[in-house]
Design an enzyme around this catalytic site. Sequence first.
Site, PDB file in Angstrom:
ATOM      1  N   ARG A 225       0.849  -1.199   0.000  1.00  0.00           N
ATOM      2  CA  ARG A 225       0.000   0.000   0.000  1.00  0.00           C
ATOM      3  C   ARG A 225       0.885   1.250   0.000  1.00  0.00           C
ATOM      4  O   ARG A 225       0.474   2.321   0.415  1.00  0.00           O
ATOM      5  CB  ARG A 225      -0.937  -0.004   1.221  1.00  0.00           C
ATOM      6  N   ARG A 235       0.085   7.332   4.155  1.00  0.00           N
ATOM      7  CA  ARG A 235      -0.164   6.184   5.035  1.00  0.00           C
ATOM      8  C   ARG A 235       0.718   5.052   4.573  1.00  0.00           C
ATOM      9  O   ARG A 235       0.255   3.976   4.267  1.00  0.00           O
ATOM     10  CB  ARG A 235      -1.622   5.752   4.861  1.00  0.00           C
ATOM     11  N   ASP A 385     -12.778  -3.298   8.339  1.00  0.00           N
ATOM     12  CA  ASP A 385     -12.218  -2.165   9.095  1.00  0.00           C
ATOM     13  C   ASP A 385     -13.270  -1.424   9.907  1.00  0.00           C
ATOM     14  O   ASP A 385     -12.940  -0.731  10.865  1.00  0.00           O
ATOM     15  CB  ASP A 385     -11.643  -1.128   8.116  1.00  0.00           C
TER      16      ASP A 385
END
Length: 701
Positions: A225, A235, A385
């Site tokens: 990611r 992130r 999530d």
Amino acid sequence: SVFESDYRGIRTSQRVFVPIGEDAELWDVTVTNTGDAARDLSLFGYVEFSFHTVSIDNQNFQMSLYAAGSSCADGIIEYDFYYEPWTYHHFLAVDQPEGFDCRRDDFIGLGRTEANPIAVEQGRCSGSAGTTGNHCGALHHKVTLAPGESQRLTYILGYGDRAVGQRRRAKYAAPGAVDAAIAELAQHWRAKQARLRVATPSQDFDTLINTWTLYQMETCVVWSRFASFVEVGGRTGLGYRDTAQDTIGASLANPAKVNQRMRELLHGQMAAGYGLHLFDPLLFAENQHPDIPVGVKLPTVVPGGAADQLHGLEDACSDDHLWVVGAVVEYVKETGDLGFLREVIPFADEGEATVYEHLKRAVDFTDAHVGAHGIAQGLRADWNDCLNLGGGETALVTFLHVWAARLLAETAVALGETADAAAYTAMANRVAAVAERELWDGAWYLRGFTKDGVKIGSAASPEGQIFLEHMGWAVLSGVASRDHGLAAMDAVHDKLASPYGLHLCAPSFTTVDDSIGYVTRVYPGVKENGAIFSHPNAWPVIAEAILGRGERAMEYYDALAPARGNDAIERRRTEPYVYAQFLYGRDHEWYGRAENPWLTGTAGWMYQAATKYVLGVRPGFGGLTVDPCVPGEWTGFTLTRRWRDAVYHIEVRNPSGVSAGVAQATVDGTPATLTTDPLTGRTSVLLTATTGEHEVVVDLG
Ligand code: NOJ
């Protein structure tokens, strides 16, 4: 990627690629005069350089501007950060340029944009460069082309200083070097494709499996990611669960990268057994960049040092560590590298253990963290999530627990660890019994319990009555009885299916309930709240194949297949060759529109669902099982599969139009012994040769 244009008698083609073994991007540009008259052209190669990391740019942008510098010498533009001399980049063309600009605002001009740069309008660059400010790489070449004539130019955008650029320029200036680099890259991918090639009655299926899903799966493993236009680079790090799942299918085509990722993940596991949910492997000394001098302090203080990445239970997810068990075991089944299980890898916080011991800690962690019903604690979240159950319990993780414990028991057998094999089999059976007792809701499986013991995903729930993500796992883990498995999957079909894929839950939440989690604060039909979330769509494909319902398995595969969006691009609005994270659900006005392409666990899982369960060719410790489950209308398919050092050419025939069950098979012309599943009676073939080339013919029936 190739970008082409045809404009007023000039045809251009720009092929962009990263050659094998280079930290650089090559632009292979060809300009052709398709008109009747000679043309004098100016070509401008242009790149805008970015600054520092996204966090420093956003917190202290003025420092990023004052620290950036550029220069051009010997036809090579060099861009650097003065206070980080290891961050050099270069931009060059193999042919010496006529002129250059290194300052973006001088190339573009005041009050202008990239649509009308002043340098292009005037037909010349101004030779700008210097320290501080906004920098670019702009190179000007003059080209005269007779009618029908072409000229080819090579640009290089690379990591490293001017000297590195000089080396690269010399390398790619050699005659044939660019073509050789393209051919080498193509061969690199052809070799991956050659590990598994399929030819089925579905052209979309073949195109996706032979090329695009393989490519997307590997991209997910390589980028993790770290790089994505939807996550803006702030992130950064390995998403623990995503990386682990992406690797599961990819060990077929890139075992070396998968091995690296597994080492990083295992090092990112806390000694207690859970994983660091999002962490940068640079946290660990052995991964630090060799160019970065030890002890250098940056002028911008960015809060959050390495130690902050070690988090406690309050930020632990209940599923992260369990996926690693699947990743490692599938890697060993694919490669036969049992020795990896005995290698020693440190934990993130303290101590070290063998890979096998890491896996035991993962499974034991979940075994020790169960709630009032004996179901796994939800912790911060699980795969979903937005289900933030805190002290509540999660069915999905309990099913994953059974799956991981069974895989561990199988691994223990392969390692000769007989006591562990018995212990983890007993654990799996115990947890499975608790799951069947506590989670069956009458027509499907509950999703879990809130910390107050309220059922989630029950027919009695006012909203979110049924969830998708755990249902396939009830079957995949072996928890569900056949009757419960069939009923649960029928409920999925009745309540969650759509022409574009399966919804994640229904009905979508409209009332905030923080004991369930953030999902109740997401708009209906969006992401986790009732969208068609792609990733868990693969698990029902697997479950239906295990249950022997080939039509259903393919119905779900086809509904989500990106290629099916090719003729509906106005609705889908995303590349028709990659999976997107989700499609808006029926509760949203953009029903069927896809969002967030590329980085999704869907690719890896769909690849597995299609190849290991629909086509049914799956590696084990001791052989390659052939156990297809296809639509009855398929008359057969062929598949070439490399497994370890063997090559299998497999032809599956379906003369009586069934979905599953092998009637007879031959290996190199000799009848093969069939294996029968003791629970279902389904027959399959086990191929055990790890070397040589073999012809296998399988008749379903
Ligand atoms: C995206 C995250 O990257 C992934 O880890 C998660 O499983 C899904 N969202 C579903 O919440």
